[in-house]
Structure formats: structure tokens, C-alpha cells
Design a protein around this motif. Structure first.
Motif, PDB file in Angstrom:
ATOM      1  N   MET A 168      -4.556 -34.153   0.363  1.00 58.38           N
ATOM      2  CA  MET A 168      -4.509 -35.534   1.301  1.00 58.38           C
ATOM      3  C   MET A 168      -4.746 -34.678   2.749  1.00 58.38           C
ATOM      4  O   MET A 168      -4.107 -33.942   2.955  1.00 58.38           O
ATOM      5  N   LYS A 169      -5.407 -35.438   3.391  1.00 59.67           N
ATOM      6  CA  LYS A 169      -5.665 -35.131   4.786  1.00 59.67           C
ATOM      7  C   LYS A 169      -4.523 -35.098   5.889  1.00 59.67           C
ATOM      8  O   LYS A 169      -4.012 -36.329   5.460  1.00 59.67           O
ATOM      9  N   LYS A 170      -4.357 -34.311   6.444  1.00 63.67           N
ATOM     10  CA  LYS A 170      -3.215 -34.198   7.484  1.00 63.67           C
ATOM     11  C   LYS A 170      -3.574 -34.894   8.812  1.00 63.67           C
ATOM     12  O   LYS A 170      -3.867 -33.983   9.801  1.00 63.67           O
ATOM     13  N   VAL A 171      -3.640 -36.312   8.868  1.00 62.38           N
ATOM     14  CA  VAL A 171      -4.319 -36.932  10.161  1.00 62.38           C
ATOM     15  C   VAL A 171      -3.695 -38.010   9.959  1.00 62.38           C
ATOM     16  O   VAL A 171      -3.495 -38.839   9.034  1.00 62.38           O
ATOM     17  N   PHE A 172      -3.423 -38.694  11.300  1.00 65.85           N
ATOM     18  CA  PHE A 172      -2.897 -39.957  11.623  1.00 65.85           C
ATOM     19  C   PHE A 172      -3.874 -40.811  12.606  1.00 65.85           C
ATOM     20  O   PHE A 172      -4.147 -40.399  13.332  1.00 65.85           O
ATOM     21  N   LEU A 173      -4.174 -42.031  11.864  1.00 62.28           N
ATOM     22  CA  LEU A 173      -4.973 -43.002  13.103  1.00 62.28           C
ATOM     23  C   LEU A 173      -3.673 -43.554  13.813  1.00 62.28           C
ATOM     24  O   LEU A 173      -3.013 -44.801  13.139  1.00 62.28           O
ATOM     25  N   ASN A 174      -3.573 -43.157  14.836  1.00 64.52           N
ATOM     26  CA  ASN A 174      -2.237 -43.583  15.603  1.00 64.52           C
ATOM     27  C   ASN A 174      -2.588 -44.620  16.611  1.00 64.52           C
ATOM     28  O   ASN A 174      -3.698 -44.840  17.162  1.00 64.52           O
ATOM     29  N   GLY A 175      -1.771 -45.618  16.665  1.00 61.62           N
ATOM     30  CA  GLY A 175      -1.843 -46.473  17.808  1.00 61.62           C
ATOM     31  C   GLY A 175      -2.677 -47.708  17.441  1.00 61.62           C
ATOM     32  O   GLY A 175      -3.057 -47.986  16.422  1.00 61.62           O
ATOM     33  N   ILE A 176      -2.837 -48.448  18.424  1.00 56.66           N
ATOM     34  CA  ILE A 176      -3.735 -49.692  18.460  1.00 56.66           C
ATOM     35  C   ILE A 176      -5.336 -49.010  18.312  1.00 56.66           C
ATOM     36  O   ILE A 176      -5.593 -48.421  19.231  1.00 56.66           O
ATOM     37  N   TYR A 177      -6.102 -49.700  17.486  1.00 49.38           N
ATOM     38  CA  TYR A 177      -7.288 -49.126  17.188  1.00 49.38           C
ATOM     39  C   TYR A 177      -8.353 -50.417  17.670  1.00 49.38           C
ATOM     40  O   TYR A 177      -8.056 -51.530  17.606  1.00 49.38           O
ATOM     41  N   GLU A 222       3.833 -24.088  11.999  1.00 50.86           N
ATOM     42  CA  GLU A 222       3.686 -24.145  10.390  1.00 50.86           C
ATOM     43  C   GLU A 222       2.768 -25.321   9.916  1.00 50.86           C
ATOM     44  O   GLU A 222       1.854 -25.512   9.138  1.00 50.86           O
ATOM     45  N   GLU A 223       3.415 -26.491  10.162  1.00 55.89           N
ATOM     46  CA  GLU A 223       2.842 -27.767   9.714  1.00 55.89           C
ATOM     47  C   GLU A 223       2.214 -28.678  10.862  1.00 55.89           C
ATOM     48  O   GLU A 223       3.049 -29.122  11.838  1.00 55.89           O
ATOM     49  N   ILE A 224       0.968 -28.974  10.924  1.00 52.16           N
ATOM     50  CA  ILE A 224       0.302 -29.760  11.941  1.00 52.16           C
ATOM     51  C   ILE A 224      -0.295 -31.094  11.235  1.00 52.16           C
ATOM     52  O   ILE A 224      -1.134 -30.685  10.277  1.00 52.16           O
ATOM     53  N   TYR A 225      -0.224 -32.235  11.924  1.00 54.64           N
ATOM     54  CA  TYR A 225      -1.075 -33.217  11.541  1.00 54.64           C
ATOM     55  C   TYR A 225      -1.884 -33.622  12.930  1.00 54.64           C
ATOM     56  O   TYR A 225      -1.525 -33.156  13.765  1.00 54.64           O
ATOM     57  N   LEU A 226      -3.202 -34.034  12.600  1.00 56.91           N
ATOM     58  CA  LEU A 226      -3.953 -34.302  13.878  1.00 56.91           C
ATOM     59  C   LEU A 226      -3.910 -35.567  13.962  1.00 56.91           C
ATOM     60  O   LEU A 226      -3.761 -36.877  13.287  1.00 56.91           O
TER      61      LEU A 226
END
Length: 301
Positions: free
Chosen positions: A1-10, A272-276
């Protein structure tokens, strides 16, 4: 699974914006508006394919505070206050008498504001931090905000699986008092016993806040790398993930892949652990630009 967040209001897509204008002028029906919202949700689910924690883009929120006026008794919506240095405005909330959740409304409220593509999906549950809540409220104390948010979060987690994502630009904007820090430490410790918690900061430099953030019992910290140099991260708490805001959600310039990779490679030497993620809410961009920027970080995650 991709380590990324669709953050906030879109942001809305162009068709939904035009339909909302037509609705205000009486040229289309409520049903047509709902149809366009459903299309926007479908586009957002598709955009987040192969991502572990999904967001509905908070399409129905208006701003991060206003939905709470619907679920907390004795709450009034006041005038507008500029959202920091942006061209957006939030409604302020005024609280009168003792705060209490509207128990008969809570389930419908969760369905309206925390949508998921299917029952098995994990959600990124985006909320205003207690400090952000305080910044846009009147006649309420931080301790009371934390108490009512704990109740609301319990209700949300009973219906939604996911990770809590608190947006907090305030922590970089002013000095946080000792008594406020004590209240926040207790709050985040309680919430973290229920699910994983991330605090995302933006609109400022992280220097003065980083040690306090490390002291919190949370899973991860979000940093705005448009305003912060990678070199500022001299050491990192190995028990916490970094949510790296490395595309600029306040500028329509679409970053080149190599630019993002250069920042990301430097960060990987330290963490070590990064989400974008975006450096702040994507709502400040046109929808097509927001989609392109999100695809960049999704492909690199």
C-alpha cells in the motif's frame, strides 16, 4: 500500500462548482447537486487507489470548524475570520452554557461528514486540533474543547476505522502556554490509546515546536517542507513517523518529479518511516492542479 495521505479539504471539480452556482440561481435542482457530489466522491476514491488510509476530501465541510456547530448543543455560528495568511475564511463558533453532544444526531452526522468507499476501508479521520478549534471559537476553554472532542472521537471510531489526523497550524503561530501543553499531552495520550494519531503542522517554522511534539504520545508528526528546510531535521524520534508535506498546496506550479525526489532522498537519510502529503490543505488549488500534485507524491510514496 502507498504511504501517502490526501490531507485536508480537497477542491471541487469545475462541474460541481458550476452546478452549485446554478443551484444558487435556481437553475438546477438539489438532486443534480447531489449527483455531482457523488461523482466527485468517486473521483476521489479513484485518485486514492492503492492507498491504505482514504479521505473523502471533506467535500461537505466548508471549513474545519463549522460541522461541529451541528452536533454540539448551545453552539452558534458567528462571522468570518481569515484563515491565517490565506484568502480563505472560517466561520467562528460561539459556545453558550454546558457543552453536550446531540445524541440523536450523531450517527447521521458521521455518515454526512466521514464518508468511506466501502465498510472495509480505513479512513484518515481529519479533524481540527484542539488549538485550531480554540483559535476559531469564542467563550470556551481548551480543556472543554478536549473533553467534547474526546466524546465526538469515540462516536466516530465506533463507526469508522482509521487514523486520526489533527490539523494544527496554531502550534507554529504562537507561544503555547505550559498549562496548554499539559492539557494537550493528556488529551493526545487518551486519544492515542484508542487509535493511531498524527498531528500535522503547517504555515510556519517547526523549530520551536518540535521538542513539544516529540513529547506527545502520538504516532506521527506532519511538517510543511515548503516553509522548513530538510536540514532543520537534525535528529528524529525513531518511534514516530514523519508526514512530509513536500508539494506546495498554495502555489499552482507543478513540481518536477526530480525536485520532490531530491527532498525525499534527504529525508530518508534522517527518518525511517515517511508518509507523503501536501504541505497544507489542497483546497487552495484548482482541482486539476491538486490532482496532478497528489499523483506526484502518490507515485513516489
Amino acid at each position: 500500500m502507498k504511504k501517502v495521505f490526501l490531507n485536508g479539504i480537497y477542491p471541487y471539480d469545475e462541474n460541481l462548482i458550476l452546478k452549485l452556482i446554478d443551484f444558487e440561481k435556481g437553475r438546477t435542482s438539489y438532486e443534480k447537486i447531489q449527483e455531482e457530489f457523488r461523482k466527485n466522491y468517486d473521483l476521489i476514491w479513484e485518485l486514492q487507489k492503492d492507498i491504505e488510509y482514504k479521505s473523502d476530501g471533506l467535500l461537505s465541510w466548508h471549513d474545519l470548524l463549522r460541522p461541529f456547530s451541528e452536533i454540539i448543543e448551545n453552539t452558534k455560528v458567528l462571522g468570518l475570520k481569515r484563515y491565517f495568511e490565506t484568502n480563505f475564511f472560517y466561520r467562528k463558533l460561539f459556545f453558550d452554557k454546558k457543552l453536550k453532544i446531540k445524541e440523536n444526531k450523531i450517527n447521521e452526522w458521521i455518515e454526512n461528514y466521514f464518508k468511506i468507499p466501502d465498510e472495509n476501508s480505513k479512513r484518515i479521520i481529519i479533524l481540527p486540533s484542539p488549538l485550531l478549534f480554540l483559535e476559531f471559537s469564542e467563550n470556551i476553554k481548551l480543556k472543554s474543547i478536549c473533553e467534547i472532542m474526546e466524546e465526538i472521537i469515540d462516536a466516530i471510531l465506533s463507526k469508522r476505522k482509521g487514523i486520526l489526523f489533527f490539523e494544527d497550524p496554531v502550534i507554529l503561530k504562537r507561544e503555547i502556554l505550559k498549562e496548554e501543553k499539559d492539557i494537550l499531552r493528556k488529551f493526545y495520550k487518551k486519544i492515542s490509546s484508542k487509535t493511531e494519531v498524527i498531528v500535522q503542522t503547517y504555515f510556519g517554522k517547526i523549530d520551536k515546536a518540535i521538542n513539544f511534539l516529540f513529547s506527545l504520545d502520538i504516532k506521527g508528526i506532519g511538517i510543511d517542507f515548503i516553509r522548513n528546510e530538510v536540514e532543520k531535521i537534525k535528529s528524529w524520534d525513531k518511534d514516530k513517523i514523519l508526514v512530509a508535506g513536500i508539494v506546495d498546496c498554495e502555489n499552482s506550479y507543478i513540481e518536477k518529479k526530480e525536485e520532490i525526489e531530491n527532498i525525499l532522498n534527504k529525508l530518508r537519510e534522517k527518518v525511517e518511516e515517511i508518509y507523503l502529503s501536501g504541505n497544507c490543505d489542497f483546497v487552495f488549488l484548482p482541482r486539476k492542479i491538486a490532482d496532478e500534485k497528489f499523483k506526484i507524491i502518490k507515485n513516489l510514496a
